[in-house]
Scaffold this motif. Structure first.
Motif, short mmCIF file in Angstrom:
data_model
loop_
_atom_site.label_atom_id
_atom_site.label_comp_id
_atom_site.label_asym_id
_atom_site.label_seq_id
_atom_site.Cartn_x
_atom_site.Cartn_y
_atom_site.Cartn_z
N VAL A 56 0.82 -1.21 0.00
CA VAL A 56 0.00 0.00 0.00
C VAL A 56 0.86 1.26 0.00
N CYS A 57 1.90 1.27 0.81
CA CYS A 57 2.71 2.49 0.98
C CYS A 57 4.00 2.47 0.16
N ALA A 63 5.97 9.47 3.40
CA ALA A 63 5.30 10.51 2.62
C ALA A 63 3.94 10.77 3.26
N GLU A 64 3.34 11.88 2.95
CA GLU A 64 2.08 12.27 3.60
C GLU A 64 1.01 11.18 3.47
N LYS A 67 1.99 8.22 5.74
CA LYS A 67 1.82 8.58 7.16
C LYS A 67 0.36 8.45 7.57
N GLN A 68 -0.51 8.96 6.72
CA GLN A 68 -1.94 8.95 7.04
C GLN A 68 -2.47 7.52 7.04
N VAL A 69 -2.05 6.71 6.08
CA VAL A 69 -2.49 5.32 6.03
C VAL A 69 -2.06 4.59 7.30
N LEU A 70 -0.79 4.72 7.67
CA LEU A 70 -0.29 4.05 8.86
C LEU A 70 -0.99 4.54 10.12
#
Length: 100
Positions: A56-57, A63-64, A67-70
């Protein structure tokens, strides 16, 4: 007659102790096998989590978007399963996947 009774009691005590020791070994052995199985399953789970995060990342989970996914995944997993799924731990799982 008392000599025979004492021998039976002594034999009974020895048999009880030996039986207890054998049963104790069965239980300890079973517990060790359970721990190995659980550890193996958790290693596999962490590897799969790391793989999915990598998919996914990608390489750049900082990266922004990454970061948001995690952050979102960490929050949801922690809510459902408790501690152990911080953003840093998820990054570590991704690193674990990448090493193998």
């Amino acid at each position: 007659m008392s000599l025979i009774t004492n021998d039976k009691k002594q034999l009974s005590t020895i048999n009880t102790e030996d039986t207890y020791k054998e049963i104790r070994c069965f239980i300890i052995s079973a517990k060790q096998e359970i721990y190995k199985s659980v550890n193996s399953a958790m290693v596999e789970a962490y590897w799969n989590i790391g793989k999915k995060i990598y998919e996914v990342c990608g390489e750049n989970d900082r990266a922004e978007y990454g970061k948001q996914v995690l952050k979102n995944i960490s929050k949801a997993l922690t809510k459902e399963f408790g501690q152990g799924f911080s953003v840093q731990n998820l990054r570590n799982m991704r690193q674990f996947y990448m090493k193998f």
